[in-house]
Design a protein around this motif. Structure first.
Motif, short mmCIF file in Angstrom:
data_model
loop_
_atom_site.label_atom_id
_atom_site.label_comp_id
_atom_site.label_asym_id
_atom_site.label_seq_id
_atom_site.Cartn_x
_atom_site.Cartn_y
_atom_site.Cartn_z
N PHE A 25 -3.97 -21.66 -16.37
CA PHE A 25 -5.04 -21.13 -16.10
C PHE A 25 -6.23 -22.01 -15.29
O PHE A 25 -6.84 -21.21 -14.37
CB PHE A 25 -5.76 -21.00 -17.36
N LEU A 26 -6.12 -23.00 -15.21
CA LEU A 26 -7.17 -23.94 -14.57
C LEU A 26 -6.60 -23.99 -13.11
O LEU A 26 -7.75 -23.91 -12.29
CB LEU A 26 -6.83 -25.17 -15.01
N VAL A 27 -5.33 -24.02 -12.56
CA VAL A 27 -5.26 -24.06 -11.42
C VAL A 27 -5.56 -23.05 -10.41
O VAL A 27 -6.36 -23.27 -9.58
CB VAL A 27 -3.72 -24.21 -10.94
N PRO A 28 -5.38 -21.72 -10.94
CA PRO A 28 -6.22 -20.53 -9.97
C PRO A 28 -7.71 -20.60 -10.05
O PRO A 28 -8.12 -20.33 -9.22
CB PRO A 28 -5.56 -19.30 -10.83
N LEU A 34 -13.04 -23.37 -5.11
CA LEU A 34 -13.03 -24.10 -3.67
C LEU A 34 -13.15 -23.22 -2.52
O LEU A 34 -13.80 -23.54 -1.79
CB LEU A 34 -11.69 -24.97 -3.61
N ILE A 35 -12.63 -22.10 -2.70
CA ILE A 35 -12.60 -21.09 -1.88
C ILE A 35 -14.14 -20.47 -1.59
O ILE A 35 -14.61 -20.40 -0.64
CB ILE A 35 -11.69 -19.69 -2.05
N THR A 40 -19.46 -19.93 0.94
CA THR A 40 -20.99 -20.10 0.95
C THR A 40 -21.65 -21.39 1.38
O THR A 40 -22.78 -21.41 1.85
CB THR A 40 -21.28 -20.34 -0.45
N SER A 41 -20.79 -22.50 1.90
CA SER A 41 -21.07 -23.48 2.49
C SER A 41 -21.30 -23.44 4.20
O SER A 41 -21.72 -24.38 4.94
CB SER A 41 -20.46 -24.91 2.18
#
Length: 264
Positions: A25-28, A34-35, A40-41
């Motif tokens: 669950f955490l990895v995706p 991050l994407i 947004t940056s």
């Protein structure tokens, strides 16, 4: 060794099973975060780019052609209101560029006239909104600007009293020399800096910017004569001669040749 040992799962305990499930669950989720952060940056457009004061500063002319003689940058104040309007104010007020009230439009001028002559003149001298101080013509005296404001307001429903024009001091020797001298060839860049830059530098009302090859390409294909005729007669939001009736046909052609040379 049992034949099943080599194919046994690496999950041997309930604790390992829980860890694997949590990671699945955490990895995706971390990847998605991050994407989103990356997107947004990304660099965003300046939100203040279209603020009237910023626009006025951006379209300030880098130079100006003076028509007629005056000492001390026009300190003599010898220009009539109509002359100042034709050479400076008409570029925006004739077509209503950047929200400038059109001459003769009583509805647009009504609220402004109610402010009084003194307030209108002060706003024109200091600049307001997209209008730079003195309409971008620093050579004008305060009296010149006052007469131009009164002229436009009176064309639009006011009954202000125009300050009397002062006769500029004459220099006989210089006047005689000027009369005998041959007219100099038109300087396209100077004409551009004094009149055309107000709209073309910032692309106001879709005016093609010098250097923008894509915008100028179809216009250049029309031929120089067609471009000159459009500028002389006016087209779209552009008034005849860019709003500066004192320019000669040769001045207009020189200005267009300059802009074309920057856009090929």
């Amino acid at each position: 060794m049992s034949p099943h040992d080599s194919h046994s799962s690496f999950i041997q305990t309930p604790k390992q099973l829980i860890i694997v499930v949590l990671l699945s669950f955490l990895v995706p989720i971390i990847g998605i975060i991050l994407i989103v952060e990356l997107v947004t940056s990304a660099r965003q457009p300046d939100p203040n780019a279209l603020v009237p004061e910023v626009v006025a500063q951006r379209i300030q002319p880098i130079g100006r052609v003076e028509f007629g003689g005056s000492d001390g940058g026009g300190a003599a104040g010898g220009h009539s209101g109509e002359e100042v309007v034709k050479t400076t104010c008409a570029a925006c007020h004739q077509a209503g560029v950047a929200g400038a009230p059109k001459m003769g439009d009583k509805a647009q001028w009504s609220a402004r006239i109610k402010q009084g002559q003194k307030q209108l003149v002060a706003s024109a001298i200091k600049g307001k909104g997209a209008m730079p101080p003195k309409g971008g013509n620093a050579s004008l005296s305060d009296d010149d600007v006052a007469r131009a404001v009164v002229f436009m307001a009176n064309q639009s429903g006011a009954s202000f009293k125009e300050p009397a024009a002062k006769a500029p001091a004459q220099k006989p020797a210089a006047t005689t020399a000027a009369a005998d001298a041959k007219p100099a060839a038109a300087d396209g860049k100077k004409v551009y800096d004094s009149t055309c830059t107000a709209c073309h530098t910032a692309g106001v009302a879709n005016a093609p910017k010098p250097g923008d090859k894509a915008a100028w390409a179809p216009r250049i294909k029309q031929g120089m004569d067609a471009l000159v005729q459009s500028a002389l007669k006016g087209k779209g939001a552009m008034p005849p001669k860019g709003g500066n009736a004192s320019l000669s046909d040769a001045d207009i052609r020189a200005a267009i040749e300059f802009m074309v040379s920057q856009s090929k």
